[in-house]
Design an enzyme around this catalytic site. Structure first.
Site, PDB file in Angstrom:
ATOM      1  N   GLY A  95      14.946  14.655 -22.309  1.00 52.71           N
ATOM      2  CA  GLY A  95      15.120  13.442 -23.098  1.00 52.71           C
ATOM      3  C   GLY A  95      14.137  12.326 -22.819  1.00 52.71           C
ATOM      4  O   GLY A  95      14.394  11.180 -23.200  1.00 52.71           O
ATOM      5  N   GLY A  96      13.000  12.614 -22.199  1.00 53.32           N
ATOM      6  CA  GLY A  96      12.047  11.564 -21.860  1.00 53.32           C
ATOM      7  C   GLY A  96      11.547  10.790 -23.072  1.00 53.32           C
ATOM      8  O   GLY A  96      11.423   9.564 -23.036  1.00 53.32           O
ATOM      9  N   ASP A 125      19.912  20.069 -28.000  1.00 50.98           N
ATOM     10  CA  ASP A 125      19.058  21.130 -27.466  1.00 50.98           C
ATOM     11  C   ASP A 125      19.793  22.460 -27.586  1.00 50.98           C
ATOM     12  O   ASP A 125      21.015  22.515 -27.412  1.00 50.98           O
ATOM     13  CB  ASP A 125      18.696  20.877 -25.995  1.00 50.98           C
ATOM     14  CG  ASP A 125      17.462  21.652 -25.575  1.00 50.98           C
ATOM     15  OD1 ASP A 125      16.369  21.057 -25.523  1.00 50.98           O
ATOM     16  OD2 ASP A 125      17.585  22.860 -25.321  1.00 50.98           O
ATOM     17  N   CYS A 144       3.073  20.144 -26.652  1.00 54.46           N
ATOM     18  CA  CYS A 144       2.132  19.851 -25.565  1.00 54.46           C
ATOM     19  C   CYS A 144       1.102  20.972 -25.505  1.00 54.46           C
ATOM     20  O   CYS A 144       0.832  21.536 -24.450  1.00 54.46           O
ATOM     21  CB  CYS A 144       2.845  19.647 -24.232  1.00 54.46           C
ATOM     22  SG  CYS A 144       3.896  21.006 -23.702  1.00 54.46           S
TER      23      CYS A 144
END
Length: 389
Positions: free
Chosen positions: A232-233, A250, A343
């Protein structure tokens, strides 16, 4: 432990990792079996192992063997360390070099070997980024990742945090990728227990991850869904910027276990919803898909992942990414935003996914895209904004 003994430990660990052991598990098992090793020894050995794994291929060429010992010989040669002082057999250090080992080793070949990339991946990176940018990104992946902090500007300011951390012995500087980002210049290891971190005023978060979060559009008071929330960043970063209803989801809910407590420390409310309950939530102004991916943008932090990726696994990931995008799109309100993030630096996972989604959903519109690479000073990330009809 002497520096030579640390190298011997790193050789032992690298052999286990090359045989298939996960890096973190190997380090944990080694530490449990070597209680005499102090925290500084464990940290130094960990650094050696990760430095070696980031440059595994080029160091093996320099050292003359794709083994733990060969890689550490290569690391010593690359760093211009006196080999005889390390490989002496004294003080639990590794055995002296044989005549064969002294004669072995060559400069790594230009391209994939010199840049520590698998042969099949190097053409993919060049096609994705262009040869010059791909080489710069791969070169950046050979070094340690910087430590970045995100300052929770709902609670404090960057200058206040910098002053508090400096008083505790950690030097920081603002990072250009995000107005909330600080790069730790010194004293990174003591930060885990710093009051600023424990209180929620500061979070560990890569600067490019913060930059991606800054790009996520969300109206004040709107509804936001983090569809692949993990820890959850990004939800916390977005919530610190915009007052909104924050919902996290999620496929593996256990990944979100710490999120409510972290949110509470940060002064936010985040509601975690399990997969079976998401359909009853209605629509959202913004849905973020931080998709499972190769992780190629963060291989400095997980160098084993760089060597484990296969063409077959990449194909599996791209299929999964497309499925997740289609599912997440169902939760976007009319004229709402579907944000696709990875990413990764590979076009198959990034631009090709956006193009595929738009081909399947021609009434949607693609607007903003942005590619970050480690050469920008953070991890590699891709960002795309899709607008619902």
């Amino acid at each position: 432990m002497t520096p030579a003994a640390r190298v011997a430990a790193a050789i032992e660990l690298l052999d286990d990792i090359l045989a298939g052991a996960p890096t973190e598990k190997a380090l944990t098992v080694w530490a449990r079996g070597h209680r005499f090793a102090g925290s500084k020894d464990r940290a130094a050995i960990r650094d050696l192992v990760y430095d070696a794994m980031r440059r595994r291929r080029s160091l093996a060429a320099i050292g003359g063997a794709q083994t733990g010992r060969g890689i550490m010989i290569g690391l010593a040669r690359a760093d211009e360390t006196d080999l005889e002082s390390v490989f002496s057999g004294v003080g639990y250090g590794p055995a002296p070099l044989s005549d064969e080992e002294k004669a072995a080793g060559t400069a790594p070949s230009e391209g994939a070997e010199a840049l520590d990339c698998q042969d099949w991946l190097w053409p993919e990176f060049k096609a994705s980024l262009g040869e010059e940018a791909a080489a710069a990104a791969m070169a950046a992946l050979q070094a340690r990742a910087p430590v970045h902090l995100r300052v929770n500007t709902r609670r404090t300011t960057l200058p206040e945090v910098q002053a508090q951390l400096a008083a505790a012995g950690s030097e920081t500087q603002p990072h250009p990728l995000s107005p909330t980002a600080l790069e730790v210049v010194s004293g990174a290891r003591r930060l885990r227990n710093d009051p600023s971190v424990l209180s929620g005023a500061v979070e560990f978060q890569d600067a490019a991850s913060q930059a991606v979060s800054d790009l996520v559009p969300l109206p004040e008071g709107g509804r936001f869904l983090d569809y692949c929330a993990g820890g959850g960043g990004k939800t916390l970063a977005i919530g610190a910027r915009v007052r909104a209803e924050l919902v996290a989801h999620d496929a593996a809910p256990r990944r979100m276990a710490d999120l409510p407590a972290r949110a509470a420390r940060a002064g936010l409310a985040v509601r975690c919803v399990e997969p079976g309950n998401l359909a009853s939530e209605g629509g959202f102004d913004t849905v973020l898909v931080d998709a499972p991916c190769s992780g190629s943008g963060s291989w400095r932090r997980d160098p084993q992942g760089k060597w484990a990726l296969t063409p077959e696994r990449l194909t599996e990931l791209t299929a999964l990414q497309g499925e997740i995008l289609d599912l997440a799109a169902r939760h976007v309100l009319p004229n709402g935003r579907l944000i696709y993030v990875t990413c990764s630096m590979l076009a198959q996972e990034n631009g090709a996914q956006v193009a595929g989604f738009l081909a399947r959903h021609p009434d949607w519109t693609g607007t903003v895209t942005r590619q970050f690479t480690p050469a920008d000073g953070g991890d590699g990330f891709f960002f795309a904004e899709l607008i619902a009809p």
